[in-house]
Design an enzyme around this catalytic site. Structure first.
Site, PDB file in Angstrom:
ATOM      1  N   GLY A   1       2.596   2.064  10.820  1.00 20.61           N
ATOM      2  CA  GLY A   1       3.567   3.147  10.714  1.00 20.61           C
ATOM      3  C   GLY A   1       4.278   3.494  12.011  1.00 20.61           C
TER       4      GLY A   1
ATOM      5  N   SER B   1       3.481  -2.307  10.313  1.00 15.20           N
ATOM      6  CA  SER B   1       4.921  -2.367  10.594  1.00 15.20           C
ATOM      7  C   SER B   1       5.571  -3.699  10.207  1.00 15.20           C
ATOM      8  CB  SER B   1       5.210  -2.033  12.071  1.00 15.20           C
ATOM      9  OG  SER B   1       4.826  -0.690  12.347  1.00 15.20           O
TER      10      SER B   1
ATOM     11  N   ASN C   1       0.866  -1.176   0.000  1.00 15.81           N
ATOM     12  CA  ASN C   1       0.000   0.000   0.000  1.00 15.81           C
ATOM     13  C   ASN C   1       0.902   1.225   0.000  1.00 15.81           C
ATOM     14  OD1 ASN C   1      -1.789   2.058   0.575  1.00 15.81           O
ATOM     15  ND2 ASN C   1      -2.300   1.340   2.646  1.00 15.81           N
ATOM     16  N   TRP C   2       0.992   1.867  -1.150  1.00 14.94           N
ATOM     17  CA  TRP C   2       1.897   3.024  -1.261  1.00 14.94           C
ATOM     18  C   TRP C   2       1.321   4.277  -0.610  1.00 14.94           C
ATOM     19  CZ3 TRP C   2       5.075   3.496  -6.462  1.00 14.94           C
ATOM     20  CH2 TRP C   2       5.968   2.418  -6.537  1.00 14.94           C
ATOM     21  N   LYS C   3       0.033   4.233  -0.236  1.00 16.64           N
ATOM     22  CA  LYS C   3      -0.614   5.414   0.363  1.00 16.64           C
ATOM     23  C   LYS C   3      -0.374   6.628  -0.541  1.00 16.64           C
ATOM     24  CE  LYS C   3      -0.155   3.172   4.792  1.00 16.64           C
ATOM     25  NZ  LYS C   3      -0.011   3.280   6.246  1.00 16.64           N
TER      26      LYS C   3
ATOM     27  N   GLY D   1       2.843  -1.143   4.252  1.00 17.01           N
ATOM     28  CA  GLY D   1       2.885   0.263   3.876  1.00 17.01           C
ATOM     29  C   GLY D   1       4.311   0.685   3.552  1.00 17.01           C
ATOM     30  N   GLY D   2       4.967   1.280   4.521  1.00 16.84           N
ATOM     31  CA  GLY D   2       6.287   1.879   4.302  1.00 16.84           C
ATOM     32  C   GLY D   2       7.284   0.967   3.610  1.00 16.84           C
TER      33      GLY D   2
ATOM     34  N   HIS E   1      -9.464   1.078   4.949  1.00 19.81           N
ATOM     35  CA  HIS E   1      -8.204   1.244   5.677  1.00 19.81           C
ATOM     36  C   HIS E   1      -8.443   2.193   6.856  1.00 19.81           C
ATOM     37  CE1 HIS E   1      -4.118   2.435   6.637  1.00 19.81           C
ATOM     38  NE2 HIS E   1      -3.712   1.357   5.994  1.00 19.81           N
TER      39      HIS E   1
ATOM     40  N   GLU F   1      -6.819   4.558   7.962  1.00 20.65           N
ATOM     41  CA  GLU F   1      -6.570   5.972   7.655  1.00 20.65           C
ATOM     42  C   GLU F   1      -7.784   6.596   6.971  1.00 20.65           C
ATOM     43  OE1 GLU F   1      -2.794   5.451   5.671  1.00 20.65           O
ATOM     44  OE2 GLU F   1      -1.894   4.899   7.593  1.00 20.65           O
TER      45      GLU F   1
ATOM     46  N   GLU G   1      -5.315  -5.138  10.583  1.00 28.67           N
ATOM     47  CA  GLU G   1      -4.308  -4.109  10.808  1.00 28.67           C
ATOM     48  C   GLU G   1      -4.606  -3.365  12.102  1.00 28.67           C
ATOM     49  OE1 GLU G   1      -2.306  -2.867   6.874  1.00 28.67           O
ATOM     50  OE2 GLU G   1      -4.067  -1.624   7.138  1.00 28.67           O
TER      51      GLU G   1
END
Ligand code: PGA
Length: 251
Positions: A169, A209, A9-11, A230-231, A93, A95, A163
């Site tokens: 994150g 994470s 997930n590149w957000k 993500g990251g 998600h 977010e 999640e």
């Protein structure tokens, strides 16, 4: 057997210059055991789909509207994602639940729209730290799945991503026992609702994470069928080793 899924997930990260990561990932994993998915910002979907065309990498969106078209400035319909080359879409998600006030009912409607457009919905659920500390994790996750997943789920249509909000994150990860407890609970809930035949094939991802250094142990937990990352999905140098660890778990 469920085929493992490594989903990135590149957000709101990445531009045209980052499309080279797809070639790097594909070069490192010309025929992965696992399915590999990247969900870039909507503006990059069609170019990423072209870049990924002759590779094992699939492309997805990060959200869609519940309607097929209309006066909804700034929104993207599921059919538009599919036309751009997406095969999956992340929905609900945390977010989006936090930043855009998305409710379970919203996620439910979006999931239906995704299915109507032929997309596989990656429906995200997870508790906050406050909810975990209050001992409410299973109640919260169970309620989110009940409210967000429509009837008619199947392995082709649905992936669930667990999640924990506090793990996203932050570098914090639940214990393996905590991950196993929630994944087992979700599997049982899917069996209750959709029957063993369908539920046994629906993939349940862990997200929050996930890094090259912790992926292998997380993938060793029962009912963890992959990760939503993500990251560490932004660079092939990080995501590649996660795919390798998942391949090893699925072999
Ligand atoms: P993270 O994000 O891997 O950067 O923690 C996971 C996610 O939000 O899907």
């Amino acid at each position: 057997m469920r085929r493992k899924l490594a989903a990135g997930n590149w957000k709101m990260h990445g531009g045209a210059g980052d499309l080279a990561e797809i070639a790097a990932l594909a070069a490192a994993h010309p025929s992965p055991v696992s399915e590999v998915l990247i969900c870039p910002p909507a503006t990059l979907i069609s170019r990423m789909a072209e870049a990924a065309a002759d590779t094992p990498v699939e492309v997805g969106g990060q959200d869609c509207h519940a309607e097929t078209k209309g006066a909804h400035t700034g929104d993207v319909a599921a059919g538009m994602l599919a036309e751009a080359g997406a095969r999956f879409v992340i929905l609900g998600h945390s977010e989006r639940r936090a930043d855009h006030g998305e409710s379970d009912a919203d996620v439910h409607a979006k999931t239906r729209a995704a299915w109507d457009a032929g997309l596989t919905a990656v429906v995200c659920v997870g508790e906050t730290l406050e909810e975990r500390e209050a001992g409410r994790t299973l109640e919260i996750v169970g309620g989110q799945i009940d409210g967000s997943v429509p009837n008619g789920a199947s392995p082709e249509r649905l992936v669930v991503a667990y999640e924990p909000v506090w793990a996203i994150g932050t570098g914090k990860v639940p214990t393996l026992d905590q991950i196993g407890e929630v994944h087992g609970f979700i599997r049982a809930q899917l069996v209750d609702r959709f029957g063993a035949g369908a539920a046994d094939g629906i993939r349940i991802l862990y997200g929050g994470s996930v890094k090259p250094g912790n992926a292998a142990e997380i993938f060793g937990v029962a009912d963890v069928d992959g990760a939503l990352v993500g990251g560490a999905s932004l660079k092939a140098a990080d995501f590649g080793p996660i795919v390798t660890a998942l391949d090893a778990a699925g072999a």
